[in-house]
Write an enzyme that holds these catalytic residues in place. Structure first.
Site, PDB file in Angstrom:
ATOM      1  N   ASP A 122       0.083   5.040   0.769  1.00 21.29           N
ATOM      2  CA  ASP A 122      -0.196   6.064   1.986  1.00 21.29           C
ATOM      3  C   ASP A 122      -0.478   5.678   3.058  1.00 21.29           C
ATOM      4  O   ASP A 122      -1.165   4.283   3.548  1.00 21.29           O
ATOM      5  CB  ASP A 122      -1.096   7.016   1.727  1.00 21.29           C
ATOM      6  CG  ASP A 122      -1.081   7.851   0.629  1.00 21.29           C
ATOM      7  OD1 ASP A 122      -1.035   9.005   1.219  1.00 21.29           O
ATOM      8  OD2 ASP A 122      -1.807   7.436  -0.376  1.00 21.29           O
TER       9      ASP A 122
ATOM     10  N   ASP B 225       0.845  -1.184   0.589  1.00 22.94           N
ATOM     11  CA  ASP B 225      -0.544   0.240   0.333  1.00 22.94           C
ATOM     12  C   ASP B 225       0.644   1.480   0.019  1.00 22.94           C
ATOM     13  O   ASP B 225       1.920   0.650   0.355  1.00 22.94           O
ATOM     14  CB  ASP B 225      -0.940   0.148   1.123  1.00 22.94           C
ATOM     15  CG  ASP B 225      -1.738   1.271   1.294  1.00 22.94           C
ATOM     16  OD1 ASP B 225      -2.296   1.132   0.216  1.00 22.94           O
ATOM     17  OD2 ASP B 225      -2.037   1.786   2.779  1.00 22.94           O
TER      18      ASP B 225
ATOM     19  N   ASP C 233      -1.783  -1.639   5.795  1.00 28.35           N
ATOM     20  CA  ASP C 233      -2.043  -0.599   7.215  1.00 28.35           C
ATOM     21  C   ASP C 233      -3.601  -0.958   7.238  1.00 28.35           C
ATOM     22  O   ASP C 233      -3.727   0.267   8.332  1.00 28.35           O
ATOM     23  CB  ASP C 233      -1.205   0.818   7.317  1.00 28.35           C
ATOM     24  CG  ASP C 233      -1.831   2.265   6.246  1.00 28.35           C
ATOM     25  OD1 ASP C 233      -2.126   2.039   5.623  1.00 28.35           O
ATOM     26  OD2 ASP C 233      -2.401   2.970   7.290  1.00 28.35           O
TER      27      ASP C 233
END
Length: 222
Positions: free
Chosen positions: A14, A12, A169
Site C-alpha cells: 500500500d 511495500d 513509503d
C-alpha cells in the site's frame, strides 16, 4: 553512492507498489455517514492508508488508538474494505513499465507488507499482480519495522539481503530495510503525511516515480 547490483527488489504494498487509497475513500466516508459524521477529504484518508487499520479506524470514528474497543472499530473498517478490495486500486502510474523492465533485466521481485494476507491475496488476485514472493505479517514473528519480512523475502528469492533493494513509503519501511542490510529506497509518490520529515529517515535513495528504479538499474549496469 556506489550501488550494489540488485539481484532482487522487494516492495511495500500500500502506498508504494499499489495505490489502494481510492478503495478506502468510500469505506471511511460510508462508515462515517453511518455514524452521522461528515465526509472527509480524500487527502486526509490517503495519508493514513499506509498506517494500517487502527489508524484508519481512529480517523473514521474519531477515536484514539487506546480506545477499549479499538480492535472492534478496526474490524468494522476492514470488513467494509473486504467488500471492495481492489475495485478502485491499481499500480501507481509507471509501474507496469517498471515491473516489465525489472523482469527483463533478470531481477526477481516480491512484496513484503504489513497488510494481512486476508486482504493482500485478494487484492493481488483482483489486480492480476504476480510476483516471486509475497510476505505478510502472518509469515513472520515480527512485522516491519523489524526486518523479518524482508529477510524472509530475500530467502524466498534466493538472494542475500545485501543484494536486495527495498522500496517503501514509510519510516518503518526504511528502518526495516536498514535492519535487513538492504538498500533503502523511499517512494516520494507514496502516502507520506504532511508531518513526515523524510530528511530524518534512514534513506539511501529517494525516487519521484516508479520508473526512476529503471534509471538506477541502468546507471549501475552501465
Amino acid at each position: 553512492m556506489k550501488l550494489t547490483p540488485p539481484k532482487a527488489i522487494l516492495f511495500d504494498l500500500d502506498g508504494t507498489l499499489v495505490d489502494t487509497a481510492p478503495d478506502f475513500y468510500d469505506v471511511v466516508n460510508s462508515l462515517r455517514a453511518d455514524e452521522g459524521l461528515p465526509a472527509l477529504d480524500h487527502e486526509r484518508i490517503r495519508e493514513q492508508v499506509s498506517n494500517g487499520g487502527i489508524a484508519l479506524a481512529c480517523l473514521t470514528f474519531e477515536i484514539t488508538a487506546d480506545h477499549n474497543d479499538i480492535q472492534a472499530y478496526r474490524m468494522r473498517v476492514l470488513d467494509r474494505y473486504s467488500t471492495c478490495i481492489g475495485s478502485l486500486s491499481g499500480y501507481f502510474p509507471g509501474f507496469d513499465e517498471t515491473i516489465k523492465g525489472i523482469e527483463a533485466a533478470g531481477i526477481r521481485w516480491g512484496i513484503a507488507t504489513n497488510k494481512p494476507r486476508a486482504y493482500t491475496d485478494p487484492l493481488l488476485a483482483n489486480l492480476g499482480i504476480h510476483c516471486d514472493s509475497v510476505i505478510c505479517p502472518e509469515d513472520v514473528s515480527q512485522s516491519k519495522p523489524a526486518p523479518d519480512a524482508l529477510l524472509l523475502g530475500a530467502q524466498q528469492l534466493n538472494v542475500n539481503a545485501s543484494e536486495c533493494w527495498y522500496v517503501g513509503d514509510h519510516l518503518r519501511d526504511m528502518e526495516a530495510a536498514k535492519a535487513a542490510g538492504m538498500l533503502a529506497i523511499a517512494a516520494r509518490f507514496g502516502y507520506l503525511e504532511a508531518s513526515d520529515n523524510g530528511s530524518l529517515w534512514p534513506v539511501d535513495l529517494w525516487i519521484e516515480q516508479p520508473t526512476d528504479l529503471l534509471t538506477l538499474i541502468a546507471a549501475h549496469q552501465a
